[in-house]
Design a protein around this motif. Sequence first.
Motif, PDB file in Angstrom:
ATOM      1  N   THR A   1       0.644  -1.162   0.032  1.00 37.79           N
ATOM      2  CA  THR A   1      -0.094  -0.058  -0.032  1.00 37.79           C
ATOM      3  C   THR A   1       0.771   1.329  -0.015  1.00 37.79           C
ATOM      4  N   THR A   2       0.313   2.302  -0.274  1.00 37.77           N
ATOM      5  CA  THR A   2       0.981   3.755  -0.184  1.00 37.77           C
ATOM      6  C   THR A   2       2.135   3.757   0.833  1.00 37.77           C
ATOM      7  N   PRO A   3       3.257   3.876   0.699  1.00 39.83           N
ATOM      8  CA  PRO A   3       4.277   3.695   1.706  1.00 39.83           C
ATOM      9  C   PRO A   3       4.646   4.998   2.395  1.00 39.83           C
ATOM     10  N   THR A   4       5.188   4.974   3.562  1.00 39.19           N
ATOM     11  CA  THR A   4       5.684   6.238   4.144  1.00 39.19           C
ATOM     12  C   THR A   4       7.274   6.152   4.331  1.00 39.19           C
ATOM     13  N   ARG A   5       7.831   4.986   3.974  1.00 38.43           N
ATOM     14  CA  ARG A   5       9.343   4.882   3.990  1.00 38.43           C
ATOM     15  C   ARG A   5       9.805   4.140   2.628  1.00 38.43           C
ATOM     16  N   ALA A   6      11.132   4.212   2.549  1.00 43.27           N
ATOM     17  CA  ALA A   6      11.726   3.619   1.098  1.00 43.27           C
ATOM     18  C   ALA A   6      11.824   2.016   1.631  1.00 43.27           C
ATOM     19  N   PHE A   7      11.517   1.490   0.410  1.00 39.03           N
ATOM     20  CA  PHE A   7      12.008  -0.165   0.571  1.00 39.03           C
ATOM     21  C   PHE A   7      13.026  -0.467  -0.149  1.00 39.03           C
ATOM     22  N   GLU A   8      13.865  -1.465   0.034  1.00 39.90           N
ATOM     23  CA  GLU A   8      14.956  -1.789  -0.668  1.00 39.90           C
ATOM     24  C   GLU A   8      14.451  -3.116  -1.431  1.00 39.90           C
ATOM     25  N   PHE A   9      14.382  -3.332  -2.870  1.00 45.09           N
ATOM     26  CA  PHE A   9      13.968  -4.560  -3.447  1.00 45.09           C
ATOM     27  C   PHE A   9      15.463  -4.955  -4.066  1.00 45.09           C
TER      28      PHE A   9
END
Length: 276
Positions: free
Chosen positions: A66-74
């Motif tokens: 869902t709409t995130p609030t922090r960065a994600f590492e893929f």
Amino acid sequence: MSRVPRPPLDGLVDDLYYLAGTPPYPRLTLPPMPAALFIVNLGAPFRIRGGADIETVEYADGCVITTPTRAFEFGYPSPTLSVGVHVKPWGLAPLLPMPAAELCDRPVTLEQVWGRPAVAELRDRLAAADGPHEMLTLLEEELMRRLSETAGLGLVRHTSGVIAATSGAVPIGDLRTAAGVSSTHLAQRFKALVGVTPKRLARTYRFAATVFAIDPAEPVDWGELANGAGYFDQAHFGHEFRAFTGLTPTRYIEVRRRFLREHPGHAMDGWPLPTD
């Protein structure tokens, strides 16, 4: 490749996409966007980490974010193969069996959302499809079939549209007044359908618009950029930058320039960042 879906899905989704081949880097950081993400994985598992203190998790069948609030590492396998959907902030709600707030900053597998038998059947059909175009058509049909009535969707969609049109610069109080609802009701509907409050969504839209205005090939006047985006001062802008990306503005532009230099014209240039 990508394409815009037909109505009524186009009111919920920005595009459907097909991704295959060798990723530009084994790991990419995705700063928060005013959008959700739906991925059906058809290749080797990929890995996601949501923040420095969060454990990396492996996803075999795909994931929903869902709409995130922090960065994600893929962490992408090589080669990678998947189809997915870039979803408008409110667009996942008619496809979810739970409130979006329960998934905020917590990516889940497709099985957790739709169940193992349904996901296995969808992946089998996608794997047997005759090329990317048919795969996207199958995915579009599945999404259309699963759309459900969602209470409050019209309110959230309209209000989010105003936030988007102003790049997050509209006072949230004005939105509440125009909608004729209380601030508590508006926040509750947003958290249920988007996963975040309207204030947080506006903050994300403003940051995204500011970052997309940067041309990494040209010198950047950070003070002018911060002032034009309505930040209090350059220090406030720098704080937002670190909160959203984990990087300082100057480090961010170095990473963007690295991507541009090493992969000129790549489809992913712009938002995903190489992870050192």
